[in-house]
Design a protein around this motif. Sequence first.
Motif, PDB file in Angstrom:
ATOM      1  N   ALA A   1      22.762  35.242  22.111  1.00 45.96           N
ATOM      2  CA  ALA A   1      22.374  34.752  21.433  1.00 45.96           C
ATOM      3  C   ALA A   1      20.615  34.674  21.050  1.00 45.96           C
ATOM      4  O   ALA A   1      20.113  34.409  20.272  1.00 45.96           O
ATOM      5  N   LEU A   2      20.123  35.087  22.319  1.00 40.66           N
ATOM      6  CA  LEU A   2      18.576  34.836  22.508  1.00 40.66           C
ATOM      7  C   LEU A   2      17.961  36.341  22.118  1.00 40.66           C
ATOM      8  O   LEU A   2      16.804  36.353  22.307  1.00 40.66           O
TER       9      LEU A   2
ATOM     10  N   SER B   1      15.621  42.068  25.297  1.00 40.34           N
ATOM     11  CA  SER B   1      16.911  42.624  24.633  1.00 40.34           C
ATOM     12  C   SER B   1      17.961  43.570  25.420  1.00 40.34           C
ATOM     13  O   SER B   1      18.845  43.386  25.520  1.00 40.34           O
ATOM     14  N   ALA B   2      17.195  44.371  26.234  1.00 41.63           N
ATOM     15  CA  ALA B   2      17.759  45.230  27.226  1.00 41.63           C
ATOM     16  C   ALA B   2      18.485  44.601  28.291  1.00 41.63           C
ATOM     17  O   ALA B   2      19.462  45.129  28.898  1.00 41.63           O
ATOM     18  N   ALA B   3      18.068  43.255  28.704  1.00 46.15           N
ATOM     19  CA  ALA B   3      18.533  42.830  29.828  1.00 46.15           C
ATOM     20  C   ALA B   3      19.542  41.566  29.456  1.00 46.15           C
ATOM     21  O   ALA B   3      20.066  40.971  30.250  1.00 46.15           O
ATOM     22  N   LEU B   4      19.699  41.602  28.127  1.00 45.44           N
ATOM     23  CA  LEU B   4      20.685  40.665  27.914  1.00 45.44           C
ATOM     24  C   LEU B   4      22.143  41.242  27.061  1.00 45.44           C
ATOM     25  O   LEU B   4      22.094  42.225  26.712  1.00 45.44           O
ATOM     26  N   PRO B   5      22.974  40.266  27.329  1.00 43.96           N
ATOM     27  CA  PRO B   5      24.451  40.765  26.545  1.00 43.96           C
ATOM     28  C   PRO B   5      24.209  41.117  25.353  1.00 43.96           C
ATOM     29  O   PRO B   5      23.148  40.595  24.624  1.00 43.96           O
ATOM     30  N   PRO B   6      25.065  41.542  24.480  1.00 44.58           N
ATOM     31  CA  PRO B   6      25.337  41.644  23.068  1.00 44.58           C
ATOM     32  C   PRO B   6      25.111  40.518  22.354  1.00 44.58           C
ATOM     33  O   PRO B   6      25.557  39.560  22.874  1.00 44.58           O
ATOM     34  N   SER B   7      24.640  40.746  21.274  1.00 46.60           N
ATOM     35  CA  SER B   7      24.419  39.344  20.393  1.00 46.60           C
ATOM     36  C   SER B   7      25.771  39.123  19.789  1.00 46.60           C
ATOM     37  O   SER B   7      26.670  39.957  19.442  1.00 46.60           O
ATOM     38  N   PRO B   8      26.188  37.545  19.857  1.00 40.15           N
ATOM     39  CA  PRO B   8      27.410  37.293  19.353  1.00 40.15           C
ATOM     40  C   PRO B   8      27.364  37.320  17.991  1.00 40.15           C
ATOM     41  O   PRO B   8      26.162  37.464  17.429  1.00 40.15           O
ATOM     42  N   PRO B   9      28.535  37.221  17.368  1.00 35.53           N
ATOM     43  CA  PRO B   9      28.501  37.151  15.723  1.00 35.53           C
ATOM     44  C   PRO B   9      27.753  35.911  15.289  1.00 35.53           C
ATOM     45  O   PRO B   9      27.875  34.893  15.982  1.00 35.53           O
TER      46      PRO B   9
ATOM     47  N   ALA C   1      22.403  41.763  36.299  1.00 34.75           N
ATOM     48  CA  ALA C   1      22.719  42.560  35.108  1.00 34.75           C
ATOM     49  C   ALA C   1      23.359  41.973  33.970  1.00 34.75           C
ATOM     50  O   ALA C   1      23.841  41.174  34.162  1.00 34.75           O
ATOM     51  N   PRO C   2      23.123  42.756  32.607  1.00 33.29           N
ATOM     52  CA  PRO C   2      23.732  42.045  31.536  1.00 33.29           C
ATOM     53  C   PRO C   2      25.179  41.395  31.562  1.00 33.29           C
ATOM     54  O   PRO C   2      25.567  40.374  31.110  1.00 33.29           O
ATOM     55  N   GLU C   3      25.874  42.492  32.262  1.00 39.12           N
ATOM     56  CA  GLU C   3      27.283  42.068  32.122  1.00 39.12           C
ATOM     57  C   GLU C   3      27.520  41.056  33.113  1.00 39.12           C
ATOM     58  O   GLU C   3      28.728  40.189  33.221  1.00 39.12           O
ATOM     59  N   ALA C   4      26.534  40.475  34.232  1.00 39.22           N
ATOM     60  CA  ALA C   4      26.810  39.323  35.018  1.00 39.22           C
ATOM     61  C   ALA C   4      26.378  38.251  34.303  1.00 39.22           C
ATOM     62  O   ALA C   4      26.725  37.006  34.804  1.00 39.22           O
ATOM     63  N   LEU C   5      25.611  38.198  33.258  1.00 40.16           N
ATOM     64  CA  LEU C   5      24.948  36.933  32.319  1.00 40.16           C
ATOM     65  C   LEU C   5      26.251  36.507  31.540  1.00 40.16           C
ATOM     66  O   LEU C   5      27.297  37.052  31.235  1.00 40.16           O
ATOM     67  N   ASN C   6      26.273  35.282  31.401  1.00 37.67           N
ATOM     68  CA  ASN C   6      27.033  34.427  30.504  1.00 37.67           C
ATOM     69  C   ASN C   6      26.879  34.930  29.175  1.00 37.67           C
ATOM     70  O   ASN C   6      25.623  35.162  28.479  1.00 37.67           O
ATOM     71  N   PRO C   7      27.872  35.430  28.351  1.00 36.89           N
ATOM     72  CA  PRO C   7      27.790  36.298  27.252  1.00 36.89           C
ATOM     73  C   PRO C   7      27.190  35.449  26.065  1.00 36.89           C
ATOM     74  O   PRO C   7      26.413  36.121  25.163  1.00 36.89           O
TER      75      PRO C   7
END
Length: 938
Positions: free
Chosen positions: A98-99, A107-115, A88-94
């Motif tokens: 960036a990808l 995109s739906a499987a990744l955490p939010p984009s960092p600034p 799950a996205p919340e289990a991934l390294n934040p």
Amino acid sequence: MSGVPAPALIGRASELRALSEAIVRPPAVVLVEGEAGIGKTRLVRAALGRLPSGDRAVLLGYCHQIREPFPYGPVIEALRDIAGRLPAPEALNPVTGALRDYLPELSAALPPSPPPLDDPRAERHRVFRAIRALLAAVAPAVLVIEDLHWADDGTRDLLRFLADQLPTGLALVATYRREDQGAARFPLGRAYRHHPDTTSVVVSLAPLDVSGVASLAGALLDRPDLSPAFAERLHERTAGIPFVVEEVVRSLPGSLEPDALDRVGVPLLLREAMAERMAGLTSAAVGAVHAAALLRLPAGEQLITAVGGTAAGLGEALRAGVLHEHADGRYGFRHALAQQAVYDAIPGPDRRSGHERAMAALLAMDSPPLVQLAFHARQAGDTEAWLRHGAAAAQQAAALGDTAMAVEVIEGMLDDPGLPAAERGPLALMLGRFAATGLSHQRVVRLLRHVLRDGFLSSDERAEARLSLGVVLSNQAGDTAAGRPEIMAACAELSHRPTLAARGWASLAMPEWGVEPLARHLEWMERAEALVATADNPELTAAVLVNRASLEMAIGSPGAFAVAATLPSGDPSTAVRREVARAYSNLHDLATSLGHYDAAERFAREGRRLAAETGAQYPAYLLDVSTIRREWLTGRWEGLRDRAAALGELATETPLIVVDVWLVLGWLALATGEWEEATKHFLAAGLDAPESRYIPIALAAAGGMIELHLARGEQALALAEAERAAGLLRRKGVWVWGAYLMPSAVTAFAWSGRIGAAADLVAEYADGIAGRVAPTAHAALDAARGALAAAERRHAEAAAHYGRARDAYAVMPQPYAAARAGEGEARARLALGDAGAAEVFARLAERFAELGATHDAARCRRVLRDIGVGVQLPRQRRNGTSALSQREREVARLVALGRTNREIADVLFLSRRTVESHVATVLRKLGVRSRTEVTPPV
């Protein structure tokens, strides 16, 4: 025999075993090398076929001979289909967020984009970390990158980054042709040195011998009884290259006599085998195959049919096995050899018209691929279009920050014998301009030297190219010994072009390089300003102003900040703002050296903003490097060693301009008693050749080396280093650069009985920095005076001088330097019998420990033990009985570095018996039997 099936792998048992064993023992790096058609891909597929179903993810990426600027394309391609294996996205390294822009389908499987980051270098490093984290999340996995010889520099950098720090469950497999690597001597851009805990295998594939060819042909034909004469003849005609063997066998008629090979006209060369296979195709299919050969890269149906053939013909070519379906609905040849064989067989006029159709089809795209357009224009004989598209492709790549790609395009054009002589000069000068703002310099230096030798340049072009070569050598390469003579020669050749000569004189005016005295640099600067005064060239005027501001800041001039305020940061010209980005990079570095940290941060912010706006990689990179030093000076040591090491890993082409990184790593090693590591890093920071390196950093490294020698009781070596460094400082006459040298140099002179020399040096230094706006230099003067007074047993004066230095360092702030000055003050007060000195030493020990300066903390605790004061180390939060205490962690770190008990005792100011006890406890708590099994504590 076109229906001959593909055989099992033949003659590769040992290679298959080595590859198969490696990929199931991650982390692993496997390089599979061999010439075209040798069977690299088949070997890899056979090894992957041995993996149990679902055992691990298999990720496939491909490098292409013609590429468009798309950062890290082969690796990104390999990651596109991993959604089903991701947590799950919340289990991934934040950081994997960036990808998102690189992998929109995930995109739906990744955490939010960092600034977003303002610094392209920092952004690239974050992307690298994100890719590594994503690979770790899908592990166990095998990442296969095919045809690494065609990889762009960015992909090589990424793969080298991954190879150096592989996720635990990842096996990286790369195939490449050594003969097609071009300028890269090594598949990963430099010699790969594997870590002890990483499985590392190089599988080299050689051509098959006669027996292997017989086995392969027998498997293809389902005929185990092939005659030895046939096998020998087939080996002779194919050189034992498996792919060629297959193509020849597929083209055979029914007869398997040796002379059958002659009758089908399929000797050694693959093109004849391909011609046989093409002969049975309809004209529509031939048109599609020819179109695919003309395009060179796998392409979609619409593009292929626009160039030649029909959809039906494409389908026929696919069914016949002449073309193959690739990923993403693209079609092409199974192998580059097959493509080249078909291409060479197309009649010249047909090739030319086919390239014209390819140009038209590509130009109709929404975003025409400029590199491919340049290629097709050249092949079509359209020189004007070739030059236009080639130059545009190079400029586009440079604007995207892909300087290596821009250089590669220009290099290809310059190497082409069909390039008109009149166009060679402008392209060579374009090459120099690209290099001035990028980081990739090795190829540029080679090309500029080549064009200067060739003699086709006009005298003006030659002078400008020489100037570019000198600037690149001096700046990006950090090789002033080679660069400055080129600049001086160019300035002489440009006497009739004063505005351009001004750039050369302004470059020479930078005092940080070369052994000329400051007066000479000021003279050169005035000459540059006089030459540019009447010039109507805003970019050149800005370049000279940038160097004037840098010069004023370098010497701590009272007017430096006023000059910096006149920089045209808001100029509408991108070229002018790019120069200002360079200015802010320089000013950040120099303000950091002087101790103006608030101003340095402002310069860094503006510099990164302008570098991002203008695509100036070089200034952005220098900001990264000098920021590492500012973080060390201001006490931000947490994670600093890793940040510095990561930046150093990316500096494969620029080892001489990352001297700040080596300096900081040396200082950190010195503070923890890692003598060999500190020595290595100080040498890399400039002590290997101080007169040819960046002198302010070389002098700071000399200060660190003197400290190291004094700590080890090597007074003669400390004195020799102090004499060398003081001589260089005197010769340059920029005394503010002695801020990180003076206290240790004065101590070395004084401890060696050279009190008079120490006093003279202090007096010279005081005169040299008088009136200079340099907080660190003035604090260092107080520290040096304290060291001199202490050596002369004027303890009250020493305490006063050290106290003033401590306060000055604390205000900047420089917490480590403040603590060192505070230690000098405490020693002086202890000599005066001050009872409060013990409490000061206790506080200093804690402060050093908080910073991570374990050697300094141990030295203060030793003083406390010597005066009979008990020392209580801060207690660690325990997590079970195996947790190491702080002292045990210090011992474990030194054991992991290979230090003997005696060396550990010297570093931590302990007895050897105490160290022996600590080592035994460390081994017991870690559950290991040998010191060689101890790893550095996290």
